[in-house]
Motif scaffolding. Structure first.
Motif, PDB file in Angstrom:
ATOM      1  N   ASN A 130      -2.823  -8.259   5.422  1.00 18.91           N
ATOM      2  CA  ASN A 130      -1.577  -7.585   5.805  1.00 18.91           C
ATOM      3  C   ASN A 130      -1.200  -7.907   7.254  1.00 18.91           C
ATOM      4  OD1 ASN A 130      -1.780  -6.449   3.226  1.00 18.91           O
ATOM      5  ND2 ASN A 130      -0.943  -4.501   3.912  1.00 18.91           N
TER       6      ASN A 130
ATOM      7  N   HIS B  22       0.852  -1.189   0.000  1.00 19.82           N
ATOM      8  CA  HIS B  22       0.000   0.000   0.000  1.00 19.82           C
ATOM      9  C   HIS B  22       0.885   1.236   0.000  1.00 19.82           C
ATOM     10  CE1 HIS B  22       0.545   0.367   4.499  1.00 19.82           C
ATOM     11  NE2 HIS B  22       0.687  -0.950   4.351  1.00 19.82           N
TER      12      HIS B  22
ATOM     13  N   ILE C  23      -7.176  -1.565   5.314  1.00 24.87           N
ATOM     14  CA  ILE C  23      -6.968  -2.288   4.059  1.00 24.87           C
ATOM     15  C   ILE C  23      -7.989  -3.401   3.901  1.00 24.87           C
ATOM     16  CG2 ILE C  23      -5.328  -3.780   2.824  1.00 24.87           C
ATOM     17  CD1 ILE C  23      -3.128  -1.992   4.103  1.00 24.87           C
TER      18      ILE C  23
END
Length: 399
Positions: free
Chosen positions: A239, A203, A213
């Motif tokens: 993530n 990102h 996210i």
């Protein structure tokens, strides 16, 4: 698989993963040689490419052997690599298509190898295999149409969807580098749900949290998975390190051919000893893997078995395969040895026969470098010809 109820996991990596950047550059080189041969009037059967790429922080090294038009210079290879990096989306301080240092170290193909591959040369006069080795093909009923194992198929689809959002739908906070992993729950031999979903995506906004996210990417994931596959039991890891800003070759070195399980069946079927990308189709590592996938897919599509696994093997410089093996479920009415007996009537598995049948002497390879070599739609330009289902009548006539 003999068990009927189990969980199985496969992963995929995006076109911006450092290994996939390397694969893309290597395959672009193969395509360049075939394009240039057509423009220069050179016989495409004479093209030879084995290109390996290393990527790291603002550095690309390209090495290997080639034979083709003299109009292809190191400067042209360098520009091709820059164009590929730009198309993938790298314009970052640590890896940028304009500023990366690119070394081109390609050299002519070894005459000792060439004599085994060229028609009329070497110990065996027919066009032989470019190397020894074993290759596998597989197909199953998991995913209708694609006839691919569900875990790797949907791992690819998640990343393809994110790439489209990044490149075409304005989601420019997404970086090019990402990895997915899907654990699929099987019941009575059929995929029924997603037990776990893992996604790590680069990102470009450093202030985004894992929770931010997830809220942004979850709709894309739900869009590509079958209805009902995600429920309250599904485990999510988005993530999971917490931050993924430094990515691509700046975060980790990449090499051609290091994601061979991603390229094929996600571990649901065996893989031979060689990678695909960067190789012209005289290399049976690539072309015979395509041929066995083509045969397996057509056999499953013809209703011969719910899944089929095929192995072939070759000796360098020798045209005919040294073995053909077909594996199906022990309970399948049509056994593997019976299928083995009809394969030579379906397709010529010499290197020349494969290249001719699947029309592989074309610039069709760059699109294979990400999101899998199998389970894709055949293209009007001849891309993914090994995904055609056009042997069904011939199979049924012989079985």
């Amino acid at each position: 698989m003999s068990r009927q109820s189990y969980e199985f996991t496969s992963e995929s990596v995006s076109e911006g993963h450092p290994d996939k950047v390397a694969d893309r550059i290597s395959d672009e080189i193969v395509d360049l040689y075939f394009r240039e041969a057509a423009e220069q009037g050179m016989d495409p059967w004479q093209i030879r490419v084995a290109a390996e790429t290393l990527t790291t922080t603002n550095k690309v090294v390209i090495a290997g052997e080639t034979r083709g038009p003299s109009s292809i210079t190191p400067d042209r290879i360098e520009q091709l690599a820059r164009d590929a990096i730009r198309d993938i989306g790298y314009e970052q301080d640590g890896f940028h298509w304009q500023t990366a240092d690119i070394d081109v170290l390609l050299h002519p193909q070894s005459v000792d190898i060439a004599q085994g591959v060229d028609t009329g040369a070497g110990l065996h006069k027919a066009e032989g295999a470019g190397d020894q080795g074993i290759m596998f093909g597989y197909a199953s009923l998991d995913v209708p149409g694609a006839l691919m194992p569900a875990p790797v198929h949907y791992s690819h689809k998640i990343l393809e969807r994110l790439a489209r959002a990044r490149k075409q739908e304005g989601q420019d906070w997404l970086g090019p580098d990402s990895k997915s992993q899907v654990t699929v729950r099987y019941h009575n031999g059929r995929p029924v749900g997603a037990s776990a979903i893992v996604l790590s995506t680069q990102h470009l906004d450093p202030d985004l949290t894992s929770s931010d996210i997830r809220s942004r990417v979850q709709p894309y994931i739900e869009e590509v998975l079958p209805t009902g596959w995600i429920d309250e039991r599904t485990i999510w890891h988005i993530n999971p390190t917490g931050k993924f800003v430094i990515g691509g070759p700046d975060g980790d070195a990449g090499l051609t051919g290091r994601k061979i399980i991603v390229d094929t069946y996600g571990g649901m079927a065996p893989h031979g000893g060689g990678a695909f990308s960067g190789k012209d189709p005289t290399k049976v590592d690539r072309s015979a893997a395509y041929a066995t996938r083509y045969l397996a897919k057509n056999l499953v599509a013809a209703g011969v078995a719910p899944w089929v696994e095929i192995q072939v093997s070759y000796a360098i410089g020798v045209a005919a395969p040294t073995s053909i093996y077909v594996n199906v479920d022990d309970n399948n009415p049509i056994k593997g040895d019976r299928i083995e007996a009809i394969i030579p009537h379906l397709m010529d598995l010499t290197p020349r026969g494969i290249r001719s049948h699947l029309d592989l002497n074309k610039p069709i390879y760059a699109p294979t470098s990400a999101y899998g070599h199998f389970g894709r739609e055949p293209g009007p330009d001849g891309a993914f010809s090994w995904e055609k289902v056009d042997l069904i009548d011939a199979i049924k006539a012989r079985l």
